[in-house]
Design a protein around this motif. Structure first.
Motif, PDB file in Angstrom:
ATOM      1  N   ASN A   1       4.884  13.782 -12.372  1.00 51.47           N
ATOM      2  CA  ASN A   1       5.104  13.685 -13.815  1.00 51.47           C
ATOM      3  C   ASN A   1       3.995  14.379 -14.588  1.00 51.47           C
ATOM      4  N   ARG A   2       2.770  14.209 -14.167  1.00 48.89           N
ATOM      5  CA  ARG A   2       1.642  14.841 -14.849  1.00 48.89           C
ATOM      6  C   ARG A   2       1.722  16.354 -14.718  1.00 48.89           C
ATOM      7  N   LYS A   3       2.111  16.828 -13.539  1.00 53.46           N
ATOM      8  CA  LYS A   3       2.227  18.272 -13.326  1.00 53.46           C
ATOM      9  C   LYS A   3       3.299  18.844 -14.256  1.00 53.46           C
ATOM     10  N   ASP A   4       4.445  18.175 -14.349  1.00 50.36           N
ATOM     11  CA  ASP A   4       5.513  18.633 -15.233  1.00 50.36           C
ATOM     12  C   ASP A   4       5.050  18.626 -16.677  1.00 50.36           C
ATOM     13  N   TYR A   5       4.373  17.562 -17.085  1.00 52.03           N
ATOM     14  CA  TYR A   5       3.906  17.446 -18.458  1.00 52.03           C
ATOM     15  C   TYR A   5       2.906  18.551 -18.769  1.00 52.03           C
ATOM     16  N   ASN A   6       1.937  18.745 -17.896  1.00 52.52           N
ATOM     17  CA  ASN A   6       0.931  19.782 -18.121  1.00 52.52           C
ATOM     18  C   ASN A   6       1.554  21.170 -18.107  1.00 52.52           C
ATOM     19  N   GLY A   7       2.539  21.378 -17.250  1.00 54.65           N
ATOM     20  CA  GLY A   7       3.228  22.664 -17.206  1.00 54.65           C
ATOM     21  C   GLY A   7       3.967  22.939 -18.500  1.00 54.65           C
ATOM     22  N   ASN A   8       4.611  21.926 -19.065  1.00 62.42           N
ATOM     23  CA  ASN A   8       5.325  22.096 -20.327  1.00 62.42           C
ATOM     24  C   ASN A   8       4.365  22.397 -21.462  1.00 62.42           C
ATOM     25  N   ILE A   9       3.241  21.721 -21.493  1.00 59.97           N
ATOM     26  CA  ILE A   9       2.237  21.980 -22.528  1.00 59.97           C
ATOM     27  C   ILE A   9       1.729  23.415 -22.416  1.00 59.97           C
TER      28      ILE A   9
ATOM     29  N   LYS B   1       4.540   9.912  -7.697  1.00 56.10           N
ATOM     30  CA  LYS B   1       5.374  10.057  -8.890  1.00 56.10           C
ATOM     31  C   LYS B   1       4.536  10.426 -10.100  1.00 56.10           C
ATOM     32  N   ASN B   2       3.390   9.774 -10.256  1.00 61.56           N
ATOM     33  CA  ASN B   2       2.516  10.066 -11.388  1.00 61.56           C
ATOM     34  C   ASN B   2       1.994  11.495 -11.330  1.00 61.56           C
ATOM     35  N   MET B   3       1.677  11.971 -10.143  1.00 61.87           N
ATOM     36  CA  MET B   3       1.186  13.339 -10.001  1.00 61.87           C
ATOM     37  C   MET B   3       2.276  14.334 -10.370  1.00 61.87           C
TER      38      MET B   3
ATOM     39  N   GLU C   1       0.825  -1.206   0.000  1.00 63.43           N
ATOM     40  CA  GLU C   1       0.000   0.000   0.000  1.00 63.43           C
ATOM     41  C   GLU C   1       0.860   1.256   0.000  1.00 63.43           C
ATOM     42  N   LEU C   2       1.901   1.271   0.801  1.00 65.28           N
ATOM     43  CA  LEU C   2       2.780   2.437   0.831  1.00 65.28           C
ATOM     44  C   LEU C   2       3.540   2.600  -0.479  1.00 65.28           C
ATOM     45  N   MET C   3       3.911   1.494  -1.111  1.00 62.82           N
ATOM     46  CA  MET C   3       4.568   1.583  -2.417  1.00 62.82           C
ATOM     47  C   MET C   3       3.599   2.153  -3.463  1.00 62.82           C
ATOM     48  N   GLU C   4       2.332   1.820  -3.355  1.00 63.10           N
ATOM     49  CA  GLU C   4       1.334   2.368  -4.267  1.00 63.10           C
ATOM     50  C   GLU C   4       1.193   3.872  -4.070  1.00 63.10           C
ATOM     51  N   VAL C   5       1.266   4.330  -2.821  1.00 56.40           N
ATOM     52  CA  VAL C   5       1.234   5.767  -2.541  1.00 56.40           C
ATOM     53  C   VAL C   5       2.405   6.451  -3.230  1.00 56.40           C
ATOM     54  N   GLN C   6       3.562   5.830  -3.165  1.00 54.62           N
ATOM     55  CA  GLN C   6       4.741   6.389  -3.817  1.00 54.62           C
ATOM     56  C   GLN C   6       4.522   6.473  -5.326  1.00 54.62           C
ATOM     57  N   ASN C   7       3.925   5.469  -5.923  1.00 49.37           N
ATOM     58  CA  ASN C   7       3.656   5.488  -7.359  1.00 49.37           C
ATOM     59  C   ASN C   7       2.680   6.597  -7.729  1.00 49.37           C
ATOM     60  N   VAL C   8       1.668   6.792  -6.909  1.00 48.16           N
ATOM     61  CA  VAL C   8       0.696   7.857  -7.167  1.00 48.16           C
ATOM     62  C   VAL C   8       1.382   9.215  -7.110  1.00 48.16           C
TER      63      VAL C   8
END
Length: 52
Positions: free
Chosen positions: A34-42, A30-32, A21-28
């Motif tokens: 990455n998504r923030k960086d991607y959306n910021g670049n766009i 990371k995804n947030m 469960e804690l590893m899943e939190v870490q994955n979430v």
């Protein structure tokens, strides 16, 4: 940081579900990030091209 917390929790409790469960939190997180960086670049590209 979360990975270390997850590992320590697993070592102390032996509960693999808590570790997973804690590893899943870490994955979430990371995804947030990455998504923030991607959306910021766009958004930056959009703003730069709009002014031309």
């Amino acid at each position: 940081m979360i990975k270390q917390i997850a590992w320590n929790t697993f070592k102390n409790t032996g509960d693999i579900n808590t570790f997973l469960e804690l590893m899943e939190v870490q994955n979430v997180e990371k995804n947030m990030i990455n998504r923030k960086d991607y959306n910021g670049n766009i958004q930056d590209k959009w703003n730069n091209n709009r002014g031309k």
